[in-house]
Design a protein around this motif. Sequence first.
Motif, PDB file in Angstrom:
ATOM      1  N   ASP A  77       0.901  -1.438  -0.077  1.00 11.45           N
ATOM      2  CA  ASP A  77      -0.085  -0.027   0.021  1.00 11.45           C
ATOM      3  C   ASP A  77       0.918   1.294  -0.061  1.00 11.45           C
ATOM      4  N   ARG A  78       2.107   1.149   0.558  1.00  8.01           N
ATOM      5  CA  ARG A  78       2.933   2.407   0.526  1.00  8.01           C
ATOM      6  C   ARG A  78       4.428   2.365   0.321  1.00  8.01           C
ATOM      7  N   LEU A  79       4.473   1.537  -0.608  1.00  9.15           N
ATOM      8  CA  LEU A  79       6.238   1.374  -1.075  1.00  9.15           C
ATOM      9  C   LEU A  79       6.500   2.619  -1.743  1.00  9.15           C
ATOM     10  N   TRP A  80       5.816   3.487  -2.397  1.00  7.69           N
ATOM     11  CA  TRP A  80       6.560   4.563  -2.889  1.00  7.69           C
ATOM     12  C   TRP A  80       6.702   5.728  -1.912  1.00  7.69           C
ATOM     13  N   GLN A  81       5.828   5.826  -0.935  1.00 11.23           N
ATOM     14  CA  GLN A  81       6.072   6.543   0.172  1.00 11.23           C
ATOM     15  C   GLN A  81       7.209   6.029   1.116  1.00 11.23           C
ATOM     16  N   MET A  82       7.524   4.704   1.086  1.00 12.22           N
ATOM     17  CA  MET A  82       8.629   4.394   2.027  1.00 12.22           C
ATOM     18  C   MET A  82       9.798   4.758   1.143  1.00 12.22           C
ATOM     19  N   GLU A  83       9.702   4.521  -0.012  1.00  8.17           N
ATOM     20  CA  GLU A  83      10.939   4.618  -0.997  1.00  8.17           C
ATOM     21  C   GLU A  83      11.414   6.241  -0.820  1.00  8.17           C
ATOM     22  N   LEU A  84      10.463   6.979  -0.760  1.00  7.72           N
ATOM     23  CA  LEU A  84      10.880   8.484  -0.726  1.00  7.72           C
ATOM     24  C   LEU A  84      11.259   8.928   0.771  1.00  7.72           C
ATOM     25  N   ILE A  85      10.766   8.370   1.815  1.00  5.84           N
ATOM     26  CA  ILE A  85      11.076   8.983   3.072  1.00  5.84           C
ATOM     27  C   ILE A  85      12.496   8.162   3.570  1.00  5.84           C
ATOM     28  N   ARG A  86      12.716   7.087   2.819  1.00 12.01           N
ATOM     29  CA  ARG A  86      14.227   6.419   3.351  1.00 12.01           C
ATOM     30  C   ARG A  86      15.097   7.348   2.540  1.00 12.01           C
ATOM     31  N   ARG A  87      14.884   8.050   1.644  1.00 10.97           N
ATOM     32  CA  ARG A  87      16.048   8.648   0.749  1.00 10.97           C
ATOM     33  C   ARG A  87      16.428   9.844   1.199  1.00 10.97           C
ATOM     34  N   ILE A  88      15.559  10.444   2.094  1.00  8.89           N
ATOM     35  CA  ILE A  88      15.790  12.019   2.545  1.00  8.89           C
ATOM     36  C   ILE A  88      17.322  12.418   3.546  1.00  8.89           C
ATOM     37  N   ALA A  89      17.144  11.466   4.477  1.00 10.00           N
ATOM     38  CA  ALA A  89      18.295  11.492   5.277  1.00 10.00           C
ATOM     39  C   ALA A  89      19.666  11.268   4.630  1.00 10.00           C
ATOM     40  N   PRO A  90      20.066  10.190   3.804  1.00 12.19           N
ATOM     41  CA  PRO A  90      21.315  10.214   3.489  1.00 12.19           C
ATOM     42  C   PRO A  90      21.352  10.726   1.984  1.00 12.19           C
ATOM     43  N   GLY A  91      20.274  11.663   1.602  1.00  9.16           N
ATOM     44  CA  GLY A  91      20.759  12.816   0.539  1.00  9.16           C
ATOM     45  C   GLY A  91      20.691  12.052  -0.866  1.00  9.16           C
ATOM     46  N   ARG A  92      19.437  11.250  -1.101  1.00 13.78           N
ATOM     47  CA  ARG A  92      19.378  10.626  -2.373  1.00 13.78           C
ATOM     48  C   ARG A  92      18.087  10.550  -3.049  1.00 13.78           C
ATOM     49  N   LEU A  93      17.790  11.903  -2.762  1.00 15.88           N
ATOM     50  CA  LEU A  93      16.380  12.382  -3.570  1.00 15.88           C
ATOM     51  C   LEU A  93      16.631  12.614  -4.939  1.00 15.88           C
ATOM     52  N   SER A  94      18.205  13.353  -5.157  1.00 16.54           N
ATOM     53  CA  SER A  94      18.415  13.729  -6.295  1.00 16.54           C
ATOM     54  C   SER A  94      18.525  12.644  -7.489  1.00 16.54           C
ATOM     55  N   GLU A  95      18.828  11.439  -6.881  1.00 15.26           N
ATOM     56  CA  GLU A  95      18.827  10.268  -7.809  1.00 15.26           C
ATOM     57  C   GLU A  95      17.796  10.022  -8.596  1.00 15.26           C
ATOM     58  N   ILE A  96      16.585  10.306  -8.054  1.00 16.74           N
ATOM     59  CA  ILE A  96      15.195  10.307  -8.785  1.00 16.74           C
ATOM     60  C   ILE A  96      14.621  11.475  -9.389  1.00 16.74           C
ATOM     61  N   PHE A  97      14.972  12.702  -8.661  1.00 16.56           N
ATOM     62  CA  PHE A  97      14.333  13.872  -8.981  1.00 16.56           C
ATOM     63  C   PHE A  97      15.259  14.944  -9.766  1.00 16.56           C
ATOM     64  N   GLY A  98      16.593  14.570  -9.959  1.00 12.98           N
ATOM     65  CA  GLY A  98      17.261  15.447 -10.274  1.00 12.98           C
ATOM     66  C   GLY A  98      17.861  16.615  -9.521  1.00 12.98           C
ATOM     67  N   GLU A  99      18.261  17.855 -10.442  1.00 14.82           N
ATOM     68  CA  GLU A  99      18.841  18.825  -9.731  1.00 14.82           C
ATOM     69  C   GLU A  99      18.150  19.547  -8.582  1.00 14.82           C
ATOM     70  N   ASP A 100      16.581  19.564  -8.786  1.00 10.50           N
ATOM     71  CA  ASP A 100      15.573  20.412  -8.191  1.00 10.50           C
ATOM     72  C   ASP A 100      15.824  19.966  -6.751  1.00 10.50           C
ATOM     73  N   MET A 101      16.379  18.773  -6.268  1.00  9.26           N
ATOM     74  CA  MET A 101      16.587  18.156  -4.918  1.00  9.26           C
ATOM     75  C   MET A 101      17.820  18.259  -4.243  1.00  9.26           C
ATOM     76  N   LEU A 102      18.694  18.867  -5.121  1.00 10.71           N
ATOM     77  CA  LEU A 102      20.105  18.719  -4.615  1.00 10.71           C
ATOM     78  C   LEU A 102      20.506  19.806  -3.293  1.00 10.71           C
ATOM     79  N   LYS A 103      19.631  20.886  -3.291  1.00 13.64           N
ATOM     80  CA  LYS A 103      19.746  21.579  -2.083  1.00 13.64           C
ATOM     81  C   LYS A 103      19.338  20.616  -0.881  1.00 13.64           C
TER      82      LYS A 103
END
Length: 796
Positions: A77-103
């Motif tokens: 039911d929540r794998l997408w949400q789980m994928e996003l939240i686990r990427r925040i602390a280690p700085g891995r959002l830019s891997e999937i969203f690009g430079e917009d999440m680099l900051k």
Amino acid sequence: MKVLKKILLFIVVLVVLVIICSLVYFNSLKPKYSGELELVSIENKTDVYFDEYGIPHIYAENEQDAMVALGYVHAQDRLWQMELIRRIAPGRLSEIFGEDMLKNDKFFTSLGIEEASQKSIEKLDVTSEVYQLTTAYLKGVNQFIDNGATPIEFTLIGINKEHYQLKDIYNILGYMSFSFAMAHKTDPLLSAIKEKLGANYLKDLNIDVDSKTALIKNSKSDIKNYANIVASVSDIMKNSPVAPFVGSNSWVVSANKTSTGNVLFANDPHIVYSQPGTWYEAHIVTPNYEMYGYHIAGVPFPLLGHNRNYAYGLTMFENDDVDFYKEENHPSEKNKYKSKGGILEYTIVNKTIKVKDAEAVVISVRNSHHGPIVNDVLDGISQTEPIAMSWVYTQQDGVVLDALHTISRATNMEDVKKGASMIHAPGLNIMFGDASGNVAWWAAGKLYKIKSNSNRKFILDGASGEDDIVEYLDFSENPIAENPEWNFVYSANNQPDTISNTLYPGYYLPEDRAKRIVELLEPKNNWNKETMATMINDVTSSVAPEVIQEFTKILDYNSFSKNEQRAIDVLQLWDGSNTIDNVAPTIYNKWIYLYLKNTFEDELGEQLFTQLMSTHLIKRTIADLIKNDAAIWWDNVATENVFETRKDILSESLIETVTLLEKQLGKDIKDWNWGKVHTLEHPHPLGTIAALKKYFNVGPFPIKGAREVIDNRGYEYNDSGLYNVNAGPSTRRIVDFSDIENSISILPTGQSGNPFSKHYKDQAEMYNKGEFRKMKLNKEEIINSSTKLTIQPKNE
């Protein structure tokens, strides 16, 4: 003609095939709520009943089997949400969203959450129940990743699924802890105001500035530095694809104040709205354990829960657990800095951030003994004046996962108290009630002291050591209330009473909600579930009418135009209620914004004023400042040879309010309904794409409530005259120990984060109306209203 018919027939057949294939594909993406399933790591047949709102009721022979099942159904039911939240602390959002999440990635990877997670994992006892149950949960999650359908978000963005690991859970808890903090919005801002305007301006904001306080002396260039820290971190938190916590209500009423002679428990944590919402509900039953819990994505143990014996919940303590220190670089050696003990060397950590469709970015983060240097990862911050961020979460051993396990497996009140004592950060108010008649509140968090002549609301002096932590307090000194003689406990993120003979510093919210809660609870001794449900939906402010009264007693009524007088009449007759049909909230909120803008912006400038408006501090200021006729802020420094008074500013703001509302909503005040300007939309990260918005977002809806009423809504004040609600009750939950099987709750949208599930938004209409559904515990009732998924053991 025959050729044309053949072409048309081919097109029709092709379209039909595309439709059939699409239906088959989209149907394959739905969660599996019935049938049979085989999973490894399960020893016995386990039944999962999904009730009419998609909540899983897991019946297992042992807890490990139950946790494997929980991990699987949570992920489906929540794998997408789980994928996003686990990427925040280690700085891995830019891997999937690009430079917009680099900051975002630069900042979060610098905080040291991942390093703190690793330390916690290294100290884990692999034979402990915490480890065994967490590992079982991970096995369930990863089996869905291996064998379940790939969420459409993964396909649209083009990312692969990866196994969940233990460190992901700890990283999630670290992000959650930081999302509670308010210091990053407030301390640098207050330092900037002090440097720009002086201490007298802070006194009118109820910021105590003792003449003996050792305040670091700064150059004027610091003003821009401090403002940019606030702006950068605020942008990062707004840009986060996973909702931060922002506040909460809870109250627990003893048997002496209920009509049934049993405890009543209420809790509604306030969190930034998102789709899917924060909480995933799951009911687990084994021969030796039962819990109806509320889980955040990727965490095996619930943060909120109840069973037949006890209930627990949380609100944000709002204590100060983040401090900023200005370090002093060595005059000639760039990697060294001054400290009380002599010259120290910055430790430097190099990290690589992968960026979609771009080259990877390598960042170097310096750390002083206080914490990471934020200049290295925030935009617009001068490198010559290093600012370190000290955060309790990364400086103390992290056992938050153990604490959640302890609380959710308690057998009595003392067990829950023990779990509360284990939480060092974030600061939480743990609320408790049980079937034995106990009610309690414990403020959880590792509290500490610095020297009395230092003020933690400002940037502190890192070089002298005079502002360093001198003592950590034992949990026994934290504020608590256990079975108080007044027969209830409550929290609305307001200031607690003295701690260790002092008011503990924090970023507490104003008294509005607390005052209303006490106003309703104190006189009444026959509370029941129905009256509690009415109370948790209460939209009346006790403070707003007092603010209006303070204004109207000084205004010159006859100096206003007819429509302005009508607006004043509406406000004077207002009882503080914020329903969608009411007109007064529309006038009041516009007037409050203009009163604040006309009072503060001339001195602060646009940037600092905007930042001030995002703090809890400004909420505390509204009612206090309006009573202070001598406040230095009333004068508009942009006007020459005129000293504006409180009456001038407030009257001018009322005139502007009516003019702007006439332009926005028409001349007829009766048309200025709150629901026209106060709306709620639940945003999905992909909802920012116009073509996908209607498929992923939920709403918008006109919505009741307002800022700092019990049915609390968060929104920004700006020039638009629109109040787009961004935060509010993430669930409303009432546990009735006289009728435990019929306790009630609601989610803002639905249980599932899968847009193809019928439970994606099936609670939204009920939530908007303030309605509830059962949190079912009765097995026969559950079976009769549910679909059944049978999980069989599978040989590895």
